[in-house]
Design a protein around this motif. Structure first.
Motif, PDB file in Angstrom:
ATOM      1  N   ARG A  32     -21.346 -30.403 -14.442  1.00 24.34           N
ATOM      2  CA  ARG A  32     -21.775 -31.387 -13.443  1.00 24.34           C
ATOM      3  C   ARG A  32     -20.919 -32.653 -13.446  1.00 24.34           C
ATOM      4  N   PRO A  49     -23.467 -31.183  -7.498  1.00 25.33           N
ATOM      5  CA  PRO A  49     -23.863 -30.398  -6.322  1.00 25.33           C
ATOM      6  C   PRO A  49     -23.794 -31.251  -5.058  1.00 25.33           C
ATOM      7  N   TRP A 104     -20.188 -20.791  -6.095  1.00 26.70           N
ATOM      8  CA  TRP A 104     -20.142 -22.115  -6.724  1.00 26.70           C
ATOM      9  C   TRP A 104     -19.746 -23.208  -5.736  1.00 26.70           C
ATOM     10  N   HIS A 109     -21.607 -26.232  -4.323  1.00 19.48           N
ATOM     11  CA  HIS A 109     -22.848 -25.629  -3.833  1.00 19.48           C
ATOM     12  C   HIS A 109     -24.061 -26.369  -4.368  1.00 19.48           C
ATOM     13  N   GLU A 110     -25.056 -26.548  -3.518  1.00 18.22           N
ATOM     14  CA  GLU A 110     -26.333 -27.137  -3.937  1.00 18.22           C
ATOM     15  C   GLU A 110     -27.347 -26.006  -4.098  1.00 18.22           C
ATOM     16  N   TRP A 128     -25.601 -24.680 -15.882  1.00 17.49           N
ATOM     17  CA  TRP A 128     -25.597 -25.545 -14.699  1.00 17.49           C
ATOM     18  C   TRP A 128     -26.995 -26.067 -14.411  1.00 17.49           C
TER      19      TRP A 128
END
Length: 224
Positions: free
Chosen positions: A35, A39, A71, A83-84, A172
């Motif tokens: 992260r 996202p 991703w 990508h969320e 993730w």
């Protein structure tokens, strides 16, 4: 949407010469799963290329591969975005993780020797120290290593291969709740290690299932 926004010096430049496609892909995937790239974040090819010290072509190829794997989202006329994940995606993955990890715990209880138990205890001690120091990145990495070690001790190559396919996505999803899980997660790890050391397959299965389900529940409750 924010752009890449990574300070120079935080991302190691990739060494030349040789094909860079896989290394660029690996570097970007690591930034996404930890992260460092959030996202929804806009991924600008030129900025990423500058951070990694490569041309735009391997970055473009890596983004296309990451898009294929879910991703990254490539949006016409807008570009690439991290990508969320939806709650449904997370729920499906974490449910599968529970099934895999519970079976791994059972097999580890049946097969693990004293050397394997010692490795688990050392990882747990390091994880507890990371939590005490509020080092979230280290706690997340140690959590992944402990679970991977249990998978290795299970001694089932097919199970390990399946778990490997979901490992990065689990990390993730786990990262945003790692601080909230905190010390309790490592208390649960201690209980799990004790069950494995006692060769109690039923208890190891139950503790692991409860442990992974607690993570799934907390992920869904993260914004409440």
């Amino acid at each position: 949407m924010p752009t890449t926004g990574l300070p120079y010096g935080t991302v190691p430049r990739l060494e030349r010469p040789g094909p860079l496609r896989d290394r660029v892909y690996g570097a970007l995937l690591e930034l996404i799963t930890t992260r460092a790239l959030q996202p929804g974040q806009h991924l600008v090819e030129s900025e990423l290329a500058g951070h990694l010290g490569v041309s735009r072509q391997p970055v473009r190829e890596a983004l296309q591969r990451l898009n294929t794997e879910g991703w990254v989202d490539l949006r016409p006329a807008q570009g690439a975005f991290v990508h969320e994940p939806t709650d449904e995606e997370a729920d499906q993955l974490l449910t599968v993780r529970t099934l895999l990890e519970a079976e791994a715990a059972r097999l580890a209880a049946a097969n693990a020797g004293s050397a394997g138990i010692a490795v688990l205890e050392e990882l747990c001690a390091q994880g507890e120290s990371a939590v005490a120091a509020d080092d979230v990145d280290a706690a997340v990495a140690l959590n992944a290593r402990l679970h991977a070690t249990i998978m290795e001790l299970a001694g089932n190559a097919v199970l390990a291969e399946l778990a490997g396919q979901v490992d990065r996505r689990v990390r993730w999803y786990y990262t945003p709740i790692a601080r909230r899980r905190g010390r309790q997660s490592w208390i649960e790890h201690r209980e799990l290690i004790a069950a494995i050391a006692d060769r109690d397959e039923q208890r190891a299965t139950a503790v692991m299932r409860q442990h992974t389900e607690q993570t799934r529940k907390m992920y869904h409750d993260r914004e409440k």
